[in-house]
Design a protein around this motif. Sequence first.
Motif, PDB file in Angstrom:
ATOM      1  N   GLY A   3       0.811  -1.214   0.000  1.00 38.00           N
ATOM      2  CA  GLY A   3       0.000   0.000   0.000  1.00 38.00           C
ATOM      3  C   GLY A   3       0.844   1.264   0.000  1.00 38.00           C
ATOM      4  N   ALA A   4       0.143   2.388  -0.032  1.00 35.83           N
ATOM      5  CA  ALA A   4       0.809   3.688   0.047  1.00 35.83           C
ATOM      6  C   ALA A   4       0.892   4.104   1.510  1.00 35.83           C
ATOM      7  N   TYR A   5       1.928   4.891   1.822  1.00 33.53           N
ATOM      8  CA  TYR A   5       2.163   5.328   3.202  1.00 33.53           C
ATOM      9  C   TYR A   5       2.442   6.820   3.255  1.00 33.53           C
ATOM     10  N   PHE A   6       2.003   7.410   4.349  1.00 34.04           N
ATOM     11  CA  PHE A   6       2.389   8.771   4.713  1.00 34.04           C
ATOM     12  C   PHE A   6       3.467   8.632   5.768  1.00 34.04           C
ATOM     13  N   VAL A   7       4.578   9.317   5.571  1.00 32.80           N
ATOM     14  CA  VAL A   7       5.673   9.238   6.531  1.00 32.80           C
ATOM     15  C   VAL A   7       6.302  10.613   6.686  1.00 32.80           C
ATOM     16  N   SER A   8       6.735  10.889   7.900  1.00 31.17           N
ATOM     17  CA  SER A   8       7.480  12.116   8.197  1.00 31.17           C
ATOM     18  C   SER A   8       8.745  11.723   8.918  1.00 31.17           C
ATOM     19  N   PHE A   9       9.827  12.398   8.605  1.00 32.16           N
ATOM     20  CA  PHE A   9      11.059  12.182   9.365  1.00 32.16           C
ATOM     21  C   PHE A   9      11.812  13.486   9.467  1.00 32.16           C
ATOM     22  N   ALA A  10      12.488  13.645  10.597  1.00 28.75           N
ATOM     23  CA  ALA A  10      13.121  14.916  10.936  1.00 28.75           C
ATOM     24  C   ALA A  10      14.605  14.735  11.182  1.00 28.75           C
ATOM     25  N   TRP A  14      15.838  18.471  15.430  1.00 30.16           N
ATOM     26  CA  TRP A  14      15.054  19.355  14.557  1.00 30.16           C
ATOM     27  C   TRP A  14      15.896  20.512  14.019  1.00 30.16           C
ATOM     28  N   ILE A  15      17.153  20.220  13.678  1.00 29.15           N
ATOM     29  CA  ILE A  15      18.054  21.246  13.140  1.00 29.15           C
ATOM     30  C   ILE A  15      17.540  21.691  11.769  1.00 29.15           C
ATOM     31  N   ASP A  16      17.446  22.981  11.560  1.00 27.58           N
ATOM     32  CA  ASP A  16      17.050  23.529  10.261  1.00 27.58           C
ATOM     33  C   ASP A  16      18.220  23.410   9.290  1.00 27.58           C
ATOM     34  N   VAL A  17      18.340  22.244   8.691  1.00 31.64           N
ATOM     35  CA  VAL A  17      19.430  21.976   7.759  1.00 31.64           C
ATOM     36  C   VAL A  17      19.076  22.453   6.357  1.00 31.64           C
ATOM     37  N   PHE A  18      17.845  22.213   5.941  1.00 33.39           N
ATOM     38  CA  PHE A  18      17.459  22.481   4.556  1.00 33.39           C
ATOM     39  C   PHE A  18      17.160  23.962   4.373  1.00 33.39           C
ATOM     40  N   MET A  97      26.408  18.972  16.706  1.00 38.89           N
ATOM     41  CA  MET A  97      25.102  18.480  17.167  1.00 38.89           C
ATOM     42  C   MET A  97      24.846  17.059  16.654  1.00 38.89           C
ATOM     43  N   MET A  98      25.227  16.794  15.411  1.00 39.86           N
ATOM     44  CA  MET A  98      25.037  15.462  14.829  1.00 39.86           C
ATOM     45  C   MET A  98      25.966  14.443  15.487  1.00 39.86           C
ATOM     46  N   GLU A  99      27.162  14.889  15.833  1.00 36.52           N
ATOM     47  CA  GLU A  99      28.098  14.008  16.531  1.00 36.52           C
ATOM     48  C   GLU A  99      27.576  13.666  17.930  1.00 36.52           C
ATOM     49  N   ARG A 100      27.069  14.669  18.633  1.00 38.55           N
ATOM     50  CA  ARG A 100      26.465  14.448  19.958  1.00 38.55           C
ATOM     51  C   ARG A 100      25.321  13.449  19.889  1.00 38.55           C
ATOM     52  N   ALA A 101      24.463  13.607  18.879  1.00 38.55           N
ATOM     53  CA  ALA A 101      23.332  12.690  18.714  1.00 38.55           C
ATOM     54  C   ALA A 101      23.831  11.283  18.400  1.00 38.55           C
ATOM     55  N   GLY A 102      24.873  11.184  17.582  1.00 41.84           N
ATOM     56  CA  GLY A 102      25.428   9.885  17.226  1.00 41.84           C
ATOM     57  C   GLY A 102      26.020   9.149  18.417  1.00 41.84           C
ATOM     58  N   PHE A 113      22.306  11.995  11.383  1.00 43.10           N
ATOM     59  CA  PHE A 113      21.634  13.078  10.682  1.00 43.10           C
ATOM     60  C   PHE A 113      20.125  13.056  10.935  1.00 43.10           C
ATOM     61  N   TRP A 114      19.487  11.910  10.717  1.00 44.99           N
ATOM     62  CA  TRP A 114      18.038  11.783  10.877  1.00 44.99           C
ATOM     63  C   TRP A 114      17.676  11.217  12.247  1.00 44.99           C
ATOM     64  N   GLN A 115      16.560  11.635  12.771  1.00 43.58           N
ATOM     65  CA  GLN A 115      15.978  10.946  13.917  1.00 43.58           C
ATOM     66  C   GLN A 115      15.574   9.561  13.436  1.00 43.58           C
ATOM     67  N   GLN A 116      15.558   8.607  14.346  1.00 40.97           N
ATOM     68  CA  GLN A 116      15.306   7.227  13.915  1.00 40.97           C
ATOM     69  C   GLN A 116      13.845   6.914  13.644  1.00 40.97           C
ATOM     70  N   ASP A 117      12.934   7.583  14.297  1.00 40.21           N
ATOM     71  CA  ASP A 117      11.524   7.232  14.135  1.00 40.21           C
ATOM     72  C   ASP A 117      10.916   7.844  12.879  1.00 40.21           C
ATOM     73  N   ASN A 118      10.024   7.089  12.240  1.00 41.74           N
ATOM     74  CA  ASN A 118       9.350   7.533  11.024  1.00 41.74           C
ATOM     75  C   ASN A 118       7.843   7.672  11.218  1.00 41.74           C
ATOM     76  N   HIS A 119       7.251   6.775  11.969  1.00 40.66           N
ATOM     77  CA  HIS A 119       5.809   6.730  12.203  1.00 40.66           C
ATOM     78  C   HIS A 119       5.004   6.692  10.913  1.00 40.66           C
ATOM     79  N   PRO A 120       5.212   5.665  10.071  1.00 42.41           N
ATOM     80  CA  PRO A 120       4.441   5.582   8.831  1.00 42.41           C
ATOM     81  C   PRO A 120       2.964   5.304   9.120  1.00 42.41           C
ATOM     82  N   ILE A 121       2.112   5.901   8.307  1.00 39.05           N
ATOM     83  CA  ILE A 121       0.674   5.684   8.405  1.00 39.05           C
ATOM     84  C   ILE A 121       0.212   5.160   7.058  1.00 39.05           C
ATOM     85  N   GLU A 122      -0.425   4.006   7.072  1.00 35.98           N
ATOM     86  CA  GLU A 122      -0.907   3.445   5.812  1.00 35.98           C
ATOM     87  C   GLU A 122      -2.100   4.258   5.311  1.00 35.98           C
TER      88      GLU A 122
END
Length: 173
Positions: A3-10, A14-18, A97-102, A113-122
Amino acid sequence: STGAYFVSFATVNWIDVFTRDSYFGNIIESLNFCRKNKAMEIYGYCIMPSHIHLIFRSGNGDPSGLMRDFKGFTSKKMIQTIQENTQESRREWMLWMMERAGKKNSNVTNRQFWQQDNHPIEIWSLKVFEQKLDYIHYNPVESGFVTDPIDWKYSSARNYGNNDQTILEIDLN
């Protein structure tokens, strides 16, 4: 899994990288690669400064593997791009900050770089699809970046509203 999924990842913390075209470009390039080489179908997207929203489907029936590969590749690519960007005024801070998180994550060898959780919703109905697509498209409006969703350069609102496939081609069918 088909199926299709909605997913968000940060990003971590929540560093404003982009905030630069080259960073957005890495994500667009990776999504294009996944569409062409990993059977990813993209129905909606929005790349915000600190997070990404997607509505997607894995043509190979492995959405979690697709997300794992995408996040793994983009993590390495983004960290490398930040390291090499001598014009990035926040480079040292972001890498720190990324090193600290790692260091807090046993699955990471250096920087995270990314938080590990995605929380996909079908997506199980057209109504849910439309709700999630509206949420994605209005995210830049709610954040105060634009007044019309079509004005956010890195969003599928442009694809749907103007049939503009110049940033990232999506699967409209």
